[in-house]
Design a protein around this motif. Sequence first.
Motif, PDB file in Angstrom:
ATOM      1  N   VAL A 136       0.843  -1.196   0.000  1.00 27.21           N
ATOM      2  CA  VAL A 136       0.000   0.000   0.000  1.00 27.21           C
ATOM      3  C   VAL A 136       0.878   1.245   0.000  1.00 27.21           C
ATOM      4  O   VAL A 136       1.741   1.407   0.871  1.00 27.21           O
ATOM      5  CB  VAL A 136      -0.941   0.014   1.231  1.00 27.21           C
ATOM      6  N   LEU A 137       0.636   2.120  -0.961  1.00 31.12           N
ATOM      7  CA  LEU A 137       1.394   3.370  -1.075  1.00 31.12           C
ATOM      8  C   LEU A 137       0.585   4.507  -0.474  1.00 31.12           C
ATOM      9  O   LEU A 137      -0.488   4.854  -0.984  1.00 31.12           O
ATOM     10  CB  LEU A 137       1.693   3.674  -2.544  1.00 31.12           C
ATOM     11  N   SER A 138       1.068   5.094   0.618  1.00 26.66           N
ATOM     12  CA  SER A 138       0.413   6.255   1.217  1.00 26.66           C
ATOM     13  C   SER A 138       0.471   7.449   0.272  1.00 26.66           C
ATOM     14  O   SER A 138       1.344   7.532  -0.596  1.00 26.66           O
ATOM     15  CB  SER A 138       1.087   6.634   2.542  1.00 26.66           C
ATOM     16  N   ILE A 139      -0.447   8.390   0.479  1.00 29.06           N
ATOM     17  CA  ILE A 139      -0.461   9.606  -0.332  1.00 29.06           C
ATOM     18  C   ILE A 139       0.819  10.409  -0.101  1.00 29.06           C
ATOM     19  O   ILE A 139       1.194  10.694   1.038  1.00 29.06           O
ATOM     20  CB  ILE A 139      -1.689  10.465   0.003  1.00 29.06           C
ATOM     21  N   ALA A 140       1.474  10.737  -1.198  1.00 25.09           N
ATOM     22  CA  ALA A 140       2.684  11.566  -1.147  1.00 25.09           C
ATOM     23  C   ALA A 140       2.837  12.226  -2.513  1.00 25.09           C
ATOM     24  O   ALA A 140       1.942  12.155  -3.361  1.00 25.09           O
ATOM     25  CB  ALA A 140       3.903  10.714  -0.807  1.00 25.09           C
ATOM     26  N   GLU A 141       3.961  12.858  -2.733  1.00 19.81           N
ATOM     27  CA  GLU A 141       4.232  13.433  -4.042  1.00 19.81           C
ATOM     28  C   GLU A 141       4.399  12.306  -5.073  1.00 19.81           C
ATOM     29  O   GLU A 141       4.874  11.211  -4.730  1.00 19.81           O
ATOM     30  CB  GLU A 141       5.486  14.297  -4.001  1.00 19.81           C
ATOM     31  N   PRO A 142       3.991  12.549  -6.324  1.00 17.62           N
ATOM     32  CA  PRO A 142       4.055  11.491  -7.339  1.00 17.62           C
ATOM     33  C   PRO A 142       5.400  10.790  -7.430  1.00 17.62           C
ATOM     34  O   PRO A 142       5.472   9.552  -7.461  1.00 17.62           O
ATOM     35  CB  PRO A 142       3.708  12.233  -8.636  1.00 17.62           C
ATOM     36  N   GLU A 143       6.481  11.545  -7.472  1.00 18.66           N
ATOM     37  CA  GLU A 143       7.800  10.948  -7.618  1.00 18.66           C
ATOM     38  C   GLU A 143       8.173  10.108  -6.396  1.00 18.66           C
ATOM     39  O   GLU A 143       8.803   9.044  -6.527  1.00 18.66           O
ATOM     40  CB  GLU A 143       8.851  12.031  -7.847  1.00 18.66           C
ATOM     41  N   GLN A 144       7.771  10.578  -5.223  1.00 19.34           N
ATOM     42  CA  GLN A 144       8.051   9.816  -4.001  1.00 19.34           C
ATOM     43  C   GLN A 144       7.319   8.480  -4.008  1.00 19.34           C
ATOM     44  O   GLN A 144       7.875   7.442  -3.630  1.00 19.34           O
ATOM     45  CB  GLN A 144       7.641  10.647  -2.776  1.00 19.34           C
ATOM     46  N   LYS A 170      -3.962  15.878  -9.427  1.00 14.42           N
ATOM     47  CA  LYS A 170      -2.756  15.445  -8.711  1.00 14.42           C
ATOM     48  C   LYS A 170      -2.795  13.927  -8.496  1.00 14.42           C
ATOM     49  O   LYS A 170      -1.762  13.247  -8.590  1.00 14.42           O
ATOM     50  CB  LYS A 170      -2.670  16.179  -7.367  1.00 14.42           C
ATOM     51  N   ASP A 171      -3.986  13.411  -8.224  1.00 17.37           N
ATOM     52  CA  ASP A 171      -4.122  11.969  -8.056  1.00 17.37           C
ATOM     53  C   ASP A 171      -3.766  11.224  -9.335  1.00 17.37           C
ATOM     54  O   ASP A 171      -3.092  10.185  -9.298  1.00 17.37           O
ATOM     55  CB  ASP A 171      -5.548  11.620  -7.635  1.00 17.37           C
ATOM     56  N   VAL A 172      -4.211  11.736 -10.456  1.00 18.96           N
ATOM     57  CA  VAL A 172      -3.881  11.115 -11.742  1.00 18.96           C
ATOM     58  C   VAL A 172      -2.371  11.146 -11.962  1.00 18.96           C
ATOM     59  O   VAL A 172      -1.778  10.170 -12.452  1.00 18.96           O
ATOM     60  CB  VAL A 172      -4.622  11.807 -12.896  1.00 18.96           C
ATOM     61  N   GLU A 173      -1.727  12.229 -11.577  1.00 19.35           N
ATOM     62  CA  GLU A 173      -0.267  12.317 -11.694  1.00 19.35           C
ATOM     63  C   GLU A 173       0.407  11.232 -10.850  1.00 19.35           C
ATOM     64  O   GLU A 173       1.408  10.634 -11.277  1.00 19.35           O
ATOM     65  CB  GLU A 173       0.215  13.688 -11.234  1.00 19.35           C
ATOM     66  N   ARG A 174      -0.127  11.005  -9.660  1.00 22.12           N
ATOM     67  CA  ARG A 174       0.438   9.974  -8.778  1.00 22.12           C
ATOM     68  C   ARG A 174       0.351   8.598  -9.443  1.00 22.12           C
ATOM     69  O   ARG A 174       1.321   7.828  -9.458  1.00 22.12           O
ATOM     70  CB  ARG A 174      -0.302   9.961  -7.439  1.00 22.12           C
TER      71      ARG A 174
END
Length: 369
Positions: A136-144, A170-174
């Motif tokens: 599970v990937l927590s919400i963060a910056e896309p690159e992170q 921003k979610d789509v970018e992630r």
Amino acid sequence: MKITAIHLYAIRLPLHVPFVISYHSYHDIPSVIVKIETDEGIVGYGEGVADEHVTGETWESTFYILKNTIAPLLIGANPMNIEKLHEMMNATIYGAPTAKAAIDIACFDIIGKKLGQPVYQFIGGRYHDEFPITHVLSIAEPEQMAEEAASMVKKGYRSFKIKVGTNVHKDVERIKAVRERVGDDIAIRVDVNQGWKNSATTLVALRSLRPFNIDWVEQPVVADDIDAMAYIKSKTDIPMMIDEGLRGPREMRQIIQKNAADKVNIKLMKCGGIYPAVKLAHQAELAGIECQIGSMVESSVASSAGFHVAFSKKIVTSVELTGPLKFSKDIGNLHYDIPYIRLTEKPGLGVDVNEDILDELTVFQDVVR
């Protein structure tokens, strides 16, 4: 057999790193551990991890409902009479599924130890040999998020759940960043945790997600809006999963009647434990809806309980019970063969509880006799 004492421990489980989702950031996980003693000397452990954003319960309310309402009711009861115990709890207090789940899990642990069998053996028998573990990937910056995903692929993970639910673009970018980093052969699931709120915003997001080969999108709209889920499902070919919108049999019936989901996420903390979860799986199977067994980020105790349900049911096709992997210190010893989970044949939940660590993590406690 009779219940002679119920010990309650309000603990906080430390995380390696903060866990960030659309509606909250967690720096540790508050949990209530239940230890039930019997007149035969058999002890069972249960756990309740509340989420006020999902069931309206809190860490504190779960502890005091157990202490003042449920535990006194069950002293002297037979822990093997699961249906009767649930009837007693339901007649005494409406809702409170997390508190009831803690009792239910502890009683199943006792039953398994009494019979000398793992829990999955008497709720259907073992169907699955193993499940792949999803990171599970927590919400963060896309690159992170992309960098974390890439590092997990090197460890053997083949599937990811991407937490989103903020600004749609921003979610789509992630999601795009993770897909580009891990390639096309890795499974990606998207969990919005109600963050896109309504069907209009969700449909905008889904149009942008089509190129990224998403396994499914989970709970994009507010939990109670099953009609919105049905509408979205009719407008997209990306599979839809309901999580927060499914608590018990009433919601499952509505989901089936309205054709509102391709998949459902069953959590013991939302429905009241192992016994109600099995019932939900049977309901879903009748309608041909695949199930996932998920969690509220729980210790080895409740995570193992969820795994026992998952391993015993054909209709359960995925699991998301990774709490023990997120904790820097856990009270139990549930073992993961990364990137898989394979249960043992030990009786009950199959988890040994370290009482020293339990005491160390306890903030307050009580006992009902």
